[in-house]
Enzyme design. Sequence first.
Site, PDB file in Angstrom:
ATOM      1  N   HIS A  85      11.207  64.759  62.384  1.00 31.56           N
ATOM      2  CA  HIS A  85      10.095  64.115  61.928  1.00 31.56           C
ATOM      3  C   HIS A  85       9.339  64.906  61.143  1.00 31.56           C
ATOM      4  CE1 HIS A  85       6.888  66.060  64.667  1.00 31.56           C
ATOM      5  NE2 HIS A  85       7.920  66.204  65.495  1.00 31.56           N
ATOM      6  N   HIS A 103       1.111  72.918  68.298  1.00 37.33           N
ATOM      7  CA  HIS A 103       0.070  72.334  67.866  1.00 37.33           C
ATOM      8  C   HIS A 103      -1.199  73.222  67.539  1.00 37.33           C
ATOM      9  CE1 HIS A 103       1.215  67.949  69.228  1.00 37.33           C
ATOM     10  NE2 HIS A 103       2.312  68.820  68.713  1.00 37.33           N
ATOM     11  N   GLU A 120       5.925  60.516  64.846  1.00 37.17           N
ATOM     12  CA  GLU A 120       6.498  60.765  66.126  1.00 37.17           C
ATOM     13  C   GLU A 120       5.248  61.120  66.942  1.00 37.17           C
ATOM     14  OE1 GLU A 120       7.947  63.776  68.856  1.00 37.17           O
ATOM     15  OE2 GLU A 120       6.460  64.138  67.482  1.00 37.17           O
ATOM     16  N   GLU A 121       4.259  61.809  66.439  1.00 37.91           N
ATOM     17  CA  GLU A 121       3.201  62.419  67.266  1.00 37.91           C
ATOM     18  C   GLU A 121       2.309  61.517  67.870  1.00 37.91           C
ATOM     19  OE1 GLU A 121       3.154  65.433  68.032  1.00 37.91           O
ATOM     20  OE2 GLU A 121       3.937  66.680  66.484  1.00 37.91           O
TER      21      GLU A 121
END
Length: 353
Positions: free
Chosen positions: A69, A318, A207-208
């Site tokens: 992604h 992240h 995707e996140e």
Amino acid sequence: MDHTLDGSGLLRDLTEAHGPVGYEDAVRELAVAELDGSTDRVRTDAMGNVVGSIEGRSAPDFELLVAAHVDEVGFMISHVDDDGFLRLDALGGWNPEVLRAQRVRVHADGGADPVDGVLGAVPAHVRDDDEPLSVGELAVDVGLPAEAARDRVSVGDPVTLRAPTERLGRCIAGKALDDRAGVWTLLRAAERADPAVTVHFCATTQEEVGLRGARALGADLDPDLALAVDGTLERGVPGVDEADRVTELGAGVGVKRKDATVVPTPTVVEWLETLAADRDIPTQPEVASNIGTDTGALQTAAGATPVGALSVPVRYHHSPVETAHVRDLRATAELVTAGVDADPADLRGVVER
């Protein structure tokens, strides 16, 4: 294609590009340019997914999908207050504690020049250690009064972190290695591949926020076998119990056994581990309880699809200092390439068992 792993080249370009959830254009353009030179045809869909396909030499009827992604976690402006500060809503999952005193970029609507700002920090002199923090409490300072700020940015504009990509010893550190590291391995495999089967190299979006791009892509392509490459947790740092570390930096590519969205097909897991052992590619098993990957969407998007997942261990997930080991990056790229170039009989055996 420049695959240098010294903080320069394609991996740096991928990580330093800004591609928040739903606004992945800059990274998508890089993927299109690279795949255009290494695949037979490249196309995009309404979700923004990129698909570069190579027609199989001897078994084109068997279709293998490999995905990574391109989106990164970010924010969206929810309000510009009367002092010119920007309030935020999250695009993806954040630990707000890592965001104080970070540099950000606001991607203004309509192709206007981006606006740089900072997320402020509370001085130690007045900080309340018991004060909770959420993304909604953060404010971006763009150094402008309210009227000027509102002329430059608007509610709904996406926001990303700004951070350099650097070589740290045997590692690479920067933002968005989840999952630009996976995209890098996919693009490297596409350049080196000479597949007997038809292979779709896919750069997926969103995707996140729920594996959305992969879900749409899996339904459109309906492959015989799907593999996803993503960053996974690596928590080998002081204060974290060994049992909670998930993977180990430098120990090789993770072969996923489970995460919160998928239990990969056991025959595919066995095949990937055998393939790696035959080629002396270092691997490590991965069991994660609190992350998800595109594999989960690809497994069920078009009915029942055999799936596998490969993972690049990423420390400080992240955050603006995500960190991956060069050995793991290379191992992941090697195993993806080996899978793409696998014998058609072996691939059919994996999905038909």
